[in-house]
Structures are given as C-alpha cells and as structure tokens.
Design an enzyme around this catalytic site. Structure first.
Site, mmCIF file in Angstrom:
data_model
loop_
_atom_site.group_PDB
_atom_site.id
_atom_site.type_symbol
_atom_site.label_atom_id
_atom_site.label_comp_id
_atom_site.label_asym_id
_atom_site.label_seq_id
_atom_site.Cartn_x
_atom_site.Cartn_y
_atom_site.Cartn_z
ATOM 1 N N GLU A 1 49.858 13.985 -4.873
ATOM 2 C CA GLU A 1 50.002 14.393 -3.476
ATOM 3 C C GLU A 1 49.094 13.669 -2.504
ATOM 4 O O GLU A 1 49.276 13.771 -1.287
ATOM 5 C CB GLU A 1 49.834 15.915 -3.317
ATOM 6 C CG GLU A 1 48.511 16.465 -3.763
ATOM 7 C CD GLU A 1 48.637 17.180 -5.096
ATOM 8 O OE1 GLU A 1 48.014 18.239 -5.254
ATOM 9 O OE2 GLU A 1 49.350 16.675 -5.984
ATOM 10 N N ASN A 2 48.110 12.917 -3.003
ATOM 11 C CA ASN A 2 47.308 12.133 -2.077
ATOM 12 C C ASN A 2 47.963 10.806 -1.708
ATOM 13 O O ASN A 2 47.372 10.000 -0.995
ATOM 14 C CB ASN A 2 45.882 11.914 -2.616
ATOM 15 C CG ASN A 2 45.860 11.213 -3.963
ATOM 16 O OD1 ASN A 2 46.710 11.468 -4.805
ATOM 17 N ND2 ASN A 2 44.897 10.346 -4.172
#
Length: 227
Positions: A61-62
């Site tokens: 998700e980064n």
C-alpha cells in the site's frame, strides 16, 4: 496422519505448525497469477514461499506492484521498502505509484486476495486486528480496513490461541472491529478454517490436535469441510 473424514486430515503425530510452516501452508492456496497484498507482520513471510513462476503479483500500500522477496545484504536498497518499512526486492515489470493510487487499487476491488493478521475473528467472518481496546494499547489501523472490504478474498494468518490459552476464533469479537463478515479463511498453527457465512465454521486440516479436541476448545460450531 489419519483421516477423520473424507475431507478433514489430522496431522496428529507432530506438534503445531511453526510460523514459517504456517506461511507455507497459506502460500500453497494462493491461486496462480493472483494480485495479492500481504499485511504487516507475519503475513509478509508468505511471499518467501512463492516463486516467480507462480505468477503471483504482490502489491504494497505504500505504492508498489511487483514486489519481490525480502532484501538482504547487498540487495538492500533503503529507498525500496514495503508497508512495514522492511527492505524488499523488485521483480521484472515492477511499478511504483502514488500512495493515493495504491489505496484506490485496494478500495476499488482490484486485489484478488489479502493476507492479514488478527487479534480475533468471529464465526461469521468479522475481523478485529487493529486495537485490543486496552487503555495503554497503541492502535494500528494502517490499510487493514481498506484491504478487508476491498480485496476479493481475505485470508487471516494467526495463532489460534493467546498465550493464556484463550481462543482467537470466537463466536463474537470483543475487540474493536476492523470490518464485518470479510474473512474467508483462517490459517493457524493448529488448523485451517473456512468461513462460509453459514451456521458452522468448516475445518480443512489440523496439526497436533484432533478434530474432536478442537471442538472442545472452541466455542463455535465446527464441521468438516467438503472437498
């Protein structure tokens, strides 16, 4: 090893699975070519048991798609990390994008599967994995809520009992909820469970414990999984 039914296999002549073995059992059930997000903590170890030939594409998700195994030694790049801030490698074709775009992928239903840890899972598939509710506990939401409702399937990887021997698979969660009725399967050190949304939780396989003993230790209705 003995079969308790045509569909539940008991591995009695050994102890519970170790953490690495748990990840390996879960990895074998990830479909080829799936787009997968591995949650922070133990779920990240699942990637170590999937080869590039599996075609599985890992999302973090980064802002990365095509994440490879954990980086070690000279392969460590301080600018290349997963959501848990651990160094990782990249596979051919890997892509990078804005954090907001990453969450849009999660919320938009573009991930086939996510693997999350948990404090508790209910028999109906409710997930509690961000806070124990204790006054001094540090909440850690991260992207768990987005993944739990956005991924097409949610697999949980956790030990079945706390250090005090209390079950984490419960009839109803007592910890703050992450999402309702989102969990599909639970992979633990002593058994693999399937949540159907029906009256019973299905047991697929056990390690170091019999199906009958498992029934006595959990306050949820259990049944044998069908092939």
């Amino acid at each position: 090893m003995s079969a308790v039914s045509p569909s539940v296999v008991e591995h009695i002549g050994r102890g519970p699975l170790g953490r690495d073995e748990m990840a390996q059992v879960l990895a074998r059930d990830i479909p080829r070519g799936a787009y997968v997000n591995l949650g922070i903590g133990q779920p990240t170890t699942v990637g170590d048991h999937l080869s590039p030939e599996s075609g599985v594409i890992f999302h973090t998700e980064n802002g990365m798609l095509g994440m490879g195994p954990a980086a070690t030694g000279d392969a460590i790049d301080p600018d290349l990390i997963n959501a848990g801030k651990f160094p990782v490698t990249e596979l051919p074709g890997a892509a990078y994008f804005h954090h907001a775009d990453s969450f849009a992928m999660m919320r938009g239903g573009h991930l086939d599967l996510c693997v999350l840890g948990a404090y508790q899972v209910s028999a109906s598939g409710d997930l509690a994995n961000w806070h124990t509710g204790e006054p001094d506990a540090i909440p850690a939401v991260g992207g768990a809520m987005d993944l739990a409702v956005g991924a097409k399937q949610v697999f949980v990887l956790m030990s079945l009992f706390t250090r005090k021997g209390e079950p984490k698979l419960v009839s109803e969660c007592t910890y703050p909820l992450t999402a309702l009725r989102c969990v599909n399967r639970i992979y633990t050190d002593v058994a693999v469970f399937e949540i159907t949304g029906g009256d019973q939780v299905l047991v697929r396989e056990t390690w170091g414990i019999s199906f009958d003993e498992l029934r006595t230790r959990l306050d949820v209705p259990l049944a044998a999984a069908t092939p």
